[in-house]
Design a protein around this motif. Structure first.
Motif, mmCIF file in Angstrom:
data_model
loop_
_atom_site.group_PDB
_atom_site.id
_atom_site.type_symbol
_atom_site.label_atom_id
_atom_site.label_comp_id
_atom_site.label_asym_id
_atom_site.label_seq_id
_atom_site.Cartn_x
_atom_site.Cartn_y
_atom_site.Cartn_z
ATOM 1 N N VAL A 1 31.374 5.760 70.950
ATOM 2 C CA VAL A 1 32.635 4.867 71.563
ATOM 3 C C VAL A 1 32.698 3.582 70.820
ATOM 4 C CG1 VAL A 1 33.230 4.054 73.683
ATOM 5 C CG2 VAL A 1 32.253 6.052 73.728
ATOM 6 N N LEU A 2 34.204 3.469 70.403
ATOM 7 C CA LEU A 2 34.370 2.330 69.483
ATOM 8 C C LEU A 2 35.227 1.701 70.269
ATOM 9 C CD1 LEU A 2 35.026 4.307 66.324
ATOM 10 C CD2 LEU A 2 33.088 3.544 67.037
ATOM 11 N N ILE A 3 35.424 0.135 70.432
ATOM 12 C CA ILE A 3 35.992 -0.627 71.125
ATOM 13 C C ILE A 3 36.380 -1.803 70.102
ATOM 14 C CG2 ILE A 3 36.753 -2.008 73.077
ATOM 15 C CD1 ILE A 3 34.596 -0.434 74.748
ATOM 16 N N ALA A 4 37.547 -2.102 69.767
ATOM 17 C CA ALA A 4 37.886 -3.043 68.914
ATOM 18 C C ALA A 4 39.230 -3.868 69.307
ATOM 19 C CB ALA A 4 37.955 -2.598 67.469
ATOM 20 N N ARG B 1 21.658 0.984 73.133
ATOM 21 C CA ARG B 1 22.760 1.898 72.576
ATOM 22 C C ARG B 1 24.276 1.083 72.383
ATOM 23 N NH1 ARG B 1 22.139 6.710 71.872
ATOM 24 N NH2 ARG B 1 19.962 7.948 72.404
ATOM 25 N N VAL B 2 23.896 -0.155 72.668
ATOM 26 C CA VAL B 2 25.389 -1.094 72.725
ATOM 27 C C VAL B 2 25.110 -1.934 71.259
ATOM 28 C CG1 VAL B 2 26.809 -2.629 73.774
ATOM 29 C CG2 VAL B 2 25.686 -0.909 74.853
ATOM 30 N N HIS B 3 26.153 -1.969 70.348
ATOM 31 C CA HIS B 3 25.868 -2.555 69.137
ATOM 32 C C HIS B 3 27.317 -3.520 69.041
ATOM 33 C CE1 HIS B 3 22.579 0.251 68.042
ATOM 34 N NE2 HIS B 3 23.533 1.359 68.317
ATOM 35 N N SER B 4 27.109 -4.613 68.597
ATOM 36 C CA SER B 4 28.299 -5.410 68.521
ATOM 37 C C SER B 4 28.020 -6.458 67.214
ATOM 38 C CB SER B 4 28.381 -6.658 69.783
ATOM 39 O OG SER B 4 27.358 -7.179 69.804
ATOM 40 N N GLU B 5 29.242 -6.543 66.773
ATOM 41 C CA GLU B 5 29.276 -7.363 65.380
ATOM 42 C C GLU B 5 29.906 -8.844 65.767
ATOM 43 O OE1 GLU B 5 28.129 -7.973 62.661
ATOM 44 O OE2 GLU B 5 29.454 -7.080 60.975
ATOM 45 N N ARG B 6 29.063 -9.866 65.679
ATOM 46 C CA ARG B 6 29.491 -11.237 65.610
ATOM 47 C C ARG B 6 29.300 -11.824 64.309
ATOM 48 N NH1 ARG B 6 28.849 -12.458 71.502
ATOM 49 N NH2 ARG B 6 27.871 -10.730 72.390
ATOM 50 N N VAL C 1 31.348 -2.389 69.549
ATOM 51 C CA VAL C 1 32.037 -3.361 69.838
ATOM 52 C C VAL C 1 32.355 -4.397 68.810
ATOM 53 C CG1 VAL C 1 32.988 -4.771 71.671
ATOM 54 C CG2 VAL C 1 31.364 -3.020 72.121
ATOM 55 N N CYS C 2 33.585 -4.711 68.406
ATOM 56 C CA CYS C 2 33.776 -5.718 67.558
ATOM 57 C C CYS C 2 35.329 -6.222 67.817
ATOM 58 C CB CYS C 2 33.845 -5.281 66.120
ATOM 59 S SG CYS C 2 33.884 -6.543 64.901
ATOM 60 N N THR D 1 23.392 -5.438 60.467
ATOM 61 C CA THR D 1 22.616 -4.530 61.262
ATOM 62 C C THR D 1 23.789 -3.730 61.888
ATOM 63 O OG1 THR D 1 22.039 -5.790 62.844
ATOM 64 C CG2 THR D 1 20.481 -5.465 61.140
ATOM 65 N N PHE D 2 25.074 -3.863 62.020
ATOM 66 C CA PHE D 2 26.029 -3.464 62.727
ATOM 67 C C PHE D 2 26.633 -2.129 61.868
ATOM 68 C CE2 PHE D 2 30.573 -2.674 63.953
ATOM 69 C CZ PHE D 2 30.249 -2.759 65.383
ATOM 70 N N HIS D 3 26.031 -1.003 61.984
ATOM 71 C CA HIS D 3 26.550 0.245 61.196
ATOM 72 C C HIS D 3 26.175 1.486 62.250
ATOM 73 C CE1 HIS D 3 22.077 0.965 60.787
ATOM 74 N NE2 HIS D 3 22.072 -0.380 60.414
ATOM 75 N N ALA D 4 26.760 2.373 61.748
ATOM 76 C CA ALA D 4 26.980 3.758 62.523
ATOM 77 C C ALA D 4 25.882 4.384 62.472
ATOM 78 C CB ALA D 4 27.870 4.518 62.051
ATOM 79 N N ALA D 5 25.126 5.223 63.483
ATOM 80 C CA ALA D 5 24.166 6.121 63.432
ATOM 81 C C ALA D 5 24.564 7.354 62.525
ATOM 82 C CB ALA D 5 23.825 6.787 64.663
#
Length: 693
Positions: A475-478, A584-589, A561-562, A465-469
């Motif tokens: 804002v991308l933080i990796a 509005r904050v999405h993260s990939e775990r 965030v990933c 479910t981690f995917h762009a709108a």
């Protein structure tokens, strides 16, 4: 009590007879177009070999159609590990078809986890073993196993029950001249019977008199076998030494409707083990949808006729006769009648001679994985490579930017699964996944050191479910390899994006050149800020806060965030402090994708409930996951990634105990509520699962 044994060729042939010349002439020394067609359609094969220590072994290999790669008419390769150079043998099964293709040869070279075999002979074997066993029919209820007398390998837990239900096996033998043979054996009742904890007996009923196994055992008494129970994905592996007997006190106990077998194999068992088998599970060989229909090629009897027409003095006549329109169907009809007549004479109950006539055979096979080929291996950094994959059928890859795929590869002779985010944009004919080398990681090491252009993999997905709108600013933080889903979002070009990317040093910046180029070409669409920890230190809350506030993001901006867990926790805290809404904050775990642990050495029953009612009970083999057992039995098990990352396979555990690999995507609350992930769960006891909650 000593049983009478047959020790010479004359004694054996006096009982079973000599094979007709026509039976021996159907062998060919290279793979023709018909053999290639069978290998392209076949999802599974029995395989006999000896390892480096000289130990005889038989197993089932494959999992998907075309698992054998044909390099030339005399050379094939397949995923295999631990195989010594020397004689090997196969028979290839087409689900729903009675005849098998037998191939013998010599293992010559190894490349990575693949073994190459030089072909010495190939031929079609009659359908009697498959028909006797009812291999493609729904499994019959087995008689309860009797208590095993005496100590020995056959006294191990689960083995007697398995053998009481086993109707089919593959038997491997060797001769003294460097030849190997793996042949099918089937029976309407238990194909092998336990006499005591160390002794098995297999009746030898009348067949085509070829009797390769018996002739080989006169030269080398070592053998191995692998037994199957229709509907189960476990395989019983046995090896030992065998003698041939016609003892009148033993054979009558194995009579069928008063017809006594003419001989039997008496096996002194040295080793017996019941395990789950990945090839059997992945092939879905018990599913009606995996069977070929009656009108689907190839017809193996027609192929046998073609092979016969290529040799001998009557070859020209046979070739002309087999070319007559409609004759193939007539030959099929005649052979089916011959099968029925021969089986009836042996004492078998009436059997449908053509397994493709069974109900459900018209359903097309549905294989849940997608075959792909490596088109390019691109080095990104010293520790990261990008695999460029192409679909075997030429289909494009559709997914949402940020989603991941599960790669399935044979590593050291067994399938392994790992999840990797797509780094390419969706919709292309090529999919790119970027893999960072992990110290001690078997899969990433295989990708970095074992894969090459042209190699085949299997693909599952997309998942997550981690995917762009579809639109809007991002804002991308990796950090580290967490850049891979971000790169897919950037390449997809949906709205403006600002990237904060942490790497150890300049050499480890994945996609460094492309990020610089994209930012330079359109600075209004993409800005990139690099943090190098060896120079700047690790990202901290103040640094993230200053960078985010310096962007002046709009109220509807979405944040992705990933990276390592501590970084994601830090970023979530900063964004919450800045008043960014949690939705509005999405993260990939994602987890490491480790294989489920083998936590039990005995089969366990799994009952699946739907709408509060038991749907079906299946057996989960030792070392097998709940998901694999359910899918192999045709149960409607929800799933996607199969490595514990996405949660699509989450079900409620209603009864029993399940062990699961960790970390996985379950929350503490979900665990407390009794949910389990079937893709990384193994039963410790009988279990009941509720699906659809």
């Amino acid at each position: 009590m000593a049983l009478h044994q047959l020790t010479t060729t004359d004694e054996v042939e006096a009982i079973i007879g000599r094979p007709a010349a026509v039976i021996m002439r159907k062998q060919i020394s290279a793979l023709d177009d018909g053999c290639r067609t069978i290998l392209a359609r076949c999802p599974i094969a029995a395989f006999g070999y000896r390892d480096a220590a000289g130990t005889s072994r038989t197993t089932f290999i494959g999992g998907t159609p075309g698992f054998v790669r044909v390099h030339s008419p005399t050379r094939i390769s397949f995923a295999g590990n631990g195989i010594a150079y020397g004689p090997v043998s196969f028979f290839f099964l087409l689900p729903g078809v009675g005849e098998v293709l037998r191939v013998n040869g010599t293992a010559t070279t190894h490349r990575g986890s693949r073994a190459a075999v030089d072909i010495t002979e190939a031929y079609v074997h009659c359908a009697q073993a498959v028909l006797r066993s009812g291999l493609w029919q729904p499994p019959a209820a087995a008689e309860p196993a009797a208590e095993v007398a005496g100590d020995g390998p056959l006294n191990a837990s689960g083995i007697a029950d398995f053998l009481s239900a086993a109707r089919f096996l593959a038997l491997s033998t060797w001769d003294s001249n460097g030849g190997s043979d793996t042949s099918p054996r089937g029976d309407q009742q238990a194909v092998a019977r336990i006499l005591n904890g160390r002794t098995l007996v297999i009746p030898d009923r009348r067949g085509n008199k070829r009797a390769d196994s018996l002739h080989n055992l006169l030269q080398d008494d070592r053998l191995s076998l692998a037994a199957l129970v229709p509907g189960r994905t476990g395989v019983l592996h046995v090896r030992g030494r065998a003698a041939i007997t016609d003892d009148p006190e033993l054979l009558p106990a194995m009579a069928l409707r008063g017809v006594v077998p003419h001989a039997a194999l008496l096996i002194d068992v040295e080793y017996a083990e019941l395990t789950g088998n990945d090839a059997v599970a992945r092939s879905r060989m018990w599913s009606p949808g995996a069977r070929l229909t009656r009108d689907e090629p190839p017809d193996l009897m027609a192929l046998a006729g073609q092979h016969l027409a290529t040799s001998g003095r009557s070859a020209k006549v046979l070739k002309a006769v087999t070319a007559i329109p409609g004759l193939t169907r007539l030959m099929r009809f005649a052979m089916d009648r011959a099968y029925r007549s021969g089986l009836a004479k042996e004492g078998y109950e009436p059997i449908a001679a053509d397994p493709r006539r069974l109900p459900g055979a018209e359903i097309k096979p549905d294989f849940p994985v997608r075959p792909v080929r490596v088109a390019e291996v691109r080095r990104e950094t010293p520790q990261a490579v990008t695999l460029v994959l192409q679909d075997e059928g030429g289909r494009p890859f559709d997914f949402r930017p940020g989603q991941f795929f599960t790669l399935v590869a044979d590593v050291d002779g067994r399938p392994m699964r790992r999840a990797y985010s797509a780094s390419s944009a969706p919709g292309s004919a090529r999919l790119e996944v970027t893999v960072k080398l992990v110290a001690g990681g078997r899969f990433s090491t295989h990708v970095h050191k074992g894969l090459a252009v042209g190699d085949r993999l299997e693909l599952r997905g997309p998942s997550g479910t981690f995917h762009a709108a579809p639109s809007g600013d991002s804002v991308l933080i990796a950090a580290g390899s967490g850049i891979t889903p971000m790169m897919s979002m950037i390449r997809a070009g949906r709205g403006r994006a600002a990237l904060l990317y942490s790497s150890r040093n300049e050499d480890e910046i994945i996609f460094a050149a492309e990020l610089d180029r994209l930012a330079a070409e359109d600075p209004g669409r993409l800005s990139v800020t690099h943090v190098l920890t060896h120079r700047d230190g690790r990202l901290d809350a103040d640094g993230v806060r200053r960078w985010v506030t310096g962007l002046g993001p709009a109220a509807d901006t979405r944040y992705y965030v990933c990276g390592p867990e501590p970084l994601m926790d830090l970023v979530h805290g900063v964004l919450a402090g800045l008043g960014v809404p949690g939705e509005r904050v999405h993260s990939e775990r994602y987890t490491s994708g480790t294989d489920a642990e083998t936590v039990t050495t005995v089969p366990q029953e799994m009952t699946v409930e739907q709408d509060g009612q038991p749907s079906r009970t299946v057996v989960v083999e030792p070392g097998q996951t709940l998901l694999d057992a359910g899918l192999a039995a045709g149960l409607p098990m929800p799933h996607s990634c199969t490595v514990g990352n996405c949660g699509d396979c989450m079900v409620r555990l209603r009864a029993g105990e399940v062990a699961q690999n960790t970390p996985n995507c379950l929350t503490e609350q979900q665990r407390a509520d009794g949910y389990v992930l079937t893709c990384v769960g193994c039963p410790l006891s009988k279990v009941t699962l509720q699906i659809g909650d």
